[in-house]
Every structure is written in C-alpha cells, then in structure tokens.
Design a protein around this motif. Structure first.
Motif, PDB file in Angstrom:
ATOM      1  N   PHE A  92       0.834  -1.197   0.000  1.00  0.00           N
ATOM      2  CA  PHE A  92       0.000   0.000   0.000  1.00  0.00           C
ATOM      3  C   PHE A  92       0.866   1.242   0.000  1.00  0.00           C
ATOM      4  CE2 PHE A  92       0.870  -1.006   4.361  1.00  0.00           C
ATOM      5  CZ  PHE A  92       1.126   0.228   4.943  1.00  0.00           C
ATOM      6  N   CYS A  93       0.283   2.310  -0.523  1.00  0.00           N
ATOM      7  CA  CYS A  93       0.904   3.629  -0.510  1.00  0.00           C
ATOM      8  C   CYS A  93       0.162   4.468   0.525  1.00  0.00           C
ATOM      9  CB  CYS A  93       0.804   4.272  -1.886  1.00  0.00           C
ATOM     10  SG  CYS A  93       1.256   6.027  -1.850  1.00  0.00           S
ATOM     11  N   PRO A  94       0.856   4.961   1.556  1.00  0.00           N
ATOM     12  CA  PRO A  94       0.201   5.761   2.580  1.00  0.00           C
ATOM     13  C   PRO A  94       0.170   7.261   2.256  1.00  0.00           C
ATOM     14  CG  PRO A  94       2.470   5.388   3.213  1.00  0.00           C
ATOM     15  CD  PRO A  94       2.252   4.658   1.907  1.00  0.00           C
ATOM     16  N   HIS A  95       0.700   7.632   1.103  1.00  0.00           N
ATOM     17  CA  HIS A  95       0.900   9.049   0.779  1.00  0.00           C
ATOM     18  C   HIS A  95      -0.327   9.682   0.135  1.00  0.00           C
ATOM     19  CE1 HIS A  95       4.946   7.046   0.461  1.00  0.00           C
ATOM     20  NE2 HIS A  95       5.106   7.869   1.476  1.00  0.00           N
ATOM     21  N   THR A  96      -0.345  11.003   0.146  1.00  0.00           N
ATOM     22  CA  THR A  96      -1.358  11.752  -0.595  1.00  0.00           C
ATOM     23  C   THR A  96      -0.769  12.152  -1.946  1.00  0.00           C
ATOM     24  OG1 THR A  96      -0.651  13.907   0.241  1.00  0.00           O
ATOM     25  CG2 THR A  96      -2.281  12.702   1.585  1.00  0.00           C
ATOM     26  N   ALA A  97      -1.614  12.601  -2.843  1.00  0.00           N
ATOM     27  CA  ALA A  97      -1.140  13.008  -4.174  1.00  0.00           C
ATOM     28  C   ALA A  97      -0.091  14.113  -4.069  1.00  0.00           C
ATOM     29  CB  ALA A  97      -2.325  13.468  -5.018  1.00  0.00           C
ATOM     30  N   GLU A  98      -0.229  14.974  -3.066  1.00  0.00           N
ATOM     31  CA  GLU A  98       0.712  16.091  -2.904  1.00  0.00           C
ATOM     32  C   GLU A  98       2.127  15.609  -2.585  1.00  0.00           C
ATOM     33  OE1 GLU A  98      -2.464  16.124  -1.131  1.00  0.00           O
ATOM     34  OE2 GLU A  98      -3.113  17.044  -3.005  1.00  0.00           O
ATOM     35  N   ASP A  99       2.257  14.410  -2.034  1.00  0.00           N
ATOM     36  CA  ASP A  99       3.585  13.889  -1.688  1.00  0.00           C
ATOM     37  C   ASP A  99       4.422  13.560  -2.928  1.00  0.00           C
ATOM     38  OD1 ASP A  99       3.172  14.021   1.101  1.00  0.00           O
ATOM     39  OD2 ASP A  99       2.151  12.079   1.085  1.00  0.00           O
ATOM     40  N   GLN A 100       3.763  13.368  -4.056  1.00  0.00           N
ATOM     41  CA  GLN A 100       4.441  13.051  -5.316  1.00  0.00           C
ATOM     42  C   GLN A 100       5.427  11.897  -5.171  1.00  0.00           C
ATOM     43  OE1 GLN A 100       5.422  16.203  -7.877  1.00  0.00           O
ATOM     44  NE2 GLN A 100       3.452  17.157  -7.520  1.00  0.00           N
ATOM     45  N   CYS A 101       5.004  10.842  -4.479  1.00  0.00           N
ATOM     46  CA  CYS A 101       5.837   9.657  -4.290  1.00  0.00           C
ATOM     47  C   CYS A 101       5.789   8.798  -5.557  1.00  0.00           C
ATOM     48  CB  CYS A 101       5.314   8.848  -3.099  1.00  0.00           C
ATOM     49  SG  CYS A 101       3.613   8.269  -3.383  1.00  0.00           S
ATOM     50  N   GLU A 102       6.596   7.766  -5.578  1.00  0.00           N
ATOM     51  CA  GLU A 102       6.600   6.845  -6.717  1.00  0.00           C
ATOM     52  C   GLU A 102       5.657   5.660  -6.513  1.00  0.00           C
ATOM     53  OE1 GLU A 102       8.070   7.278  -9.736  1.00  0.00           O
ATOM     54  OE2 GLU A 102       8.450   9.270  -8.904  1.00  0.00           O
TER      55      GLU A 102
END
Length: 185
Positions: A92-102
């Motif tokens: 899972f990805c715990p980030h929000t869109a603003e984090d711009q993670c991969e």
C-alpha cells in the motif's frame, strides 16, 4: 512458469470490498463485495497467489493510522480464509497526491515492488482494478489490465481512456471465472 510465479494483483477498495468516497477508515467499514472473497479462493485453488496493491492516502490525510489499517487487513484476511481464500501480501501507498511519491498509483512503484518480491513476469500477471489509476499503473509495466464494474468501475468505463487491451468484468467473481476459463482454452 512455475506454480510459485502465478500471481494476480488486485486493488482493494471497490474490487475486494465496498468503496466509499469518504474512505474506508475502520475495520467495521471494511465490507467485502458479494463473491469477491470466493473469487480469491477460486484463484488460490487454481494455483494463483494474490497480492493487493492499494492507495491508502487516508493514512497521509490523518483519517486513520497504521494500527487501524492493519486491523482492516486482519479482517480481510480472516474473511478470505473463512471461505478458503488467502491473500499473500498487501502493498500500500500511505501518501497523498501532494507527496508526489513513486508508489501512489497511477505511478507503478507498488507494482514494481510486487514484481521484485514475487519474481513475476508482468506479461502473465493480471492487474484488476476499478479505477483508471489502477490500470495505468499496470499498463506502465506491461501487465494485462482488467477493469471491474464494482466500486468506481462503471464511472471509469464511462469516462473512457482505458489502457489498450483492458478487459472489462462485472465484478471480481466474473474476472476470476473468465480468467481461469481462458487458461484452459
């Protein structure tokens, strides 16, 4: 290909369980879609392992914490086991869109991690989702993409722009039946 390399990748919310625009924030809100857990069991019986790839920005938004997410996944795993199914891993990805993670779909980072962990060939591993971002993440790495019409699926289909070759199924059960039948053709 060895039986250990047979894998199906599923999105969670809207594919396995009921989705909510307000996020699934507690184990009580995690409710399986009719037939989804039985579909997982059927895939397992055919020798397929199951990995879940799910954006969980509710963590990054502070709507729930890791302990709560883990409790949701314990409930999901127990519910699957109760009908003879098994989910091998949840990415899972715990980030929000603003984090711009991969790792946040539509970027393919979660699926890249699954490739490395399970040593699979994307070309023979279906990715099943209800949102365009699920399909885009899969298509970026050469996975066959499958849209289910549960969750956001009907809106996704109506909006168009699906990756080339995407197959459409009513739900996860219909995907499992069609996919397994195609193997014996």
């Amino acid at each position: 290909m060895t039986s250990g390399k047979k894998l199906v990748i599923l999105d969670r919310d809207g594919v396995i369980n009921v989705d909510s625009d307000a996020f699934i924030k507690t184990p009580d809100e995690w409710v399986p879609l009719p037939g989804s857990l039985e579909a997982i069991a059927r895939l397992n019986q055919a020798g397929y392992r199951i990995a879940v790839a799910s954006n969980q920005s509710g963590i990054g938004r502070g709507l729930f914490d890791m302990a709560t997410l883990n409790a949701m996944h314990v409930k999901m795993n127990r519910a699957a086991a109760a009908v003879g199914g098994r989910i091998d891993a949840v990415f899972f990805c715990p980030h929000t869109a603003e984090d711009q993670c991969e790792c946040r779909k539509p970027k393919p980072g979660l699926l890249q991690s699954i490739i490395e962990r399970f040593e699979i060939d994307p070309a023979s591993t279906p990715v099943v989702g209800d949102a365009l971002r699920d399909l885009q993440a899969g298509a970026a790495l050469g996975f066959p993409t499958h849209l289910v019409l549960t969750g956001k699926g009907k809106k996704t289909l109506a909006a168009g722009g699906l990756p080339e070759g995407t197959k459409v199924h009513d739900d996860l059960k219909a995907f499992a039946l069609t996919f397994l039948a195609s193997l014996s053709e």
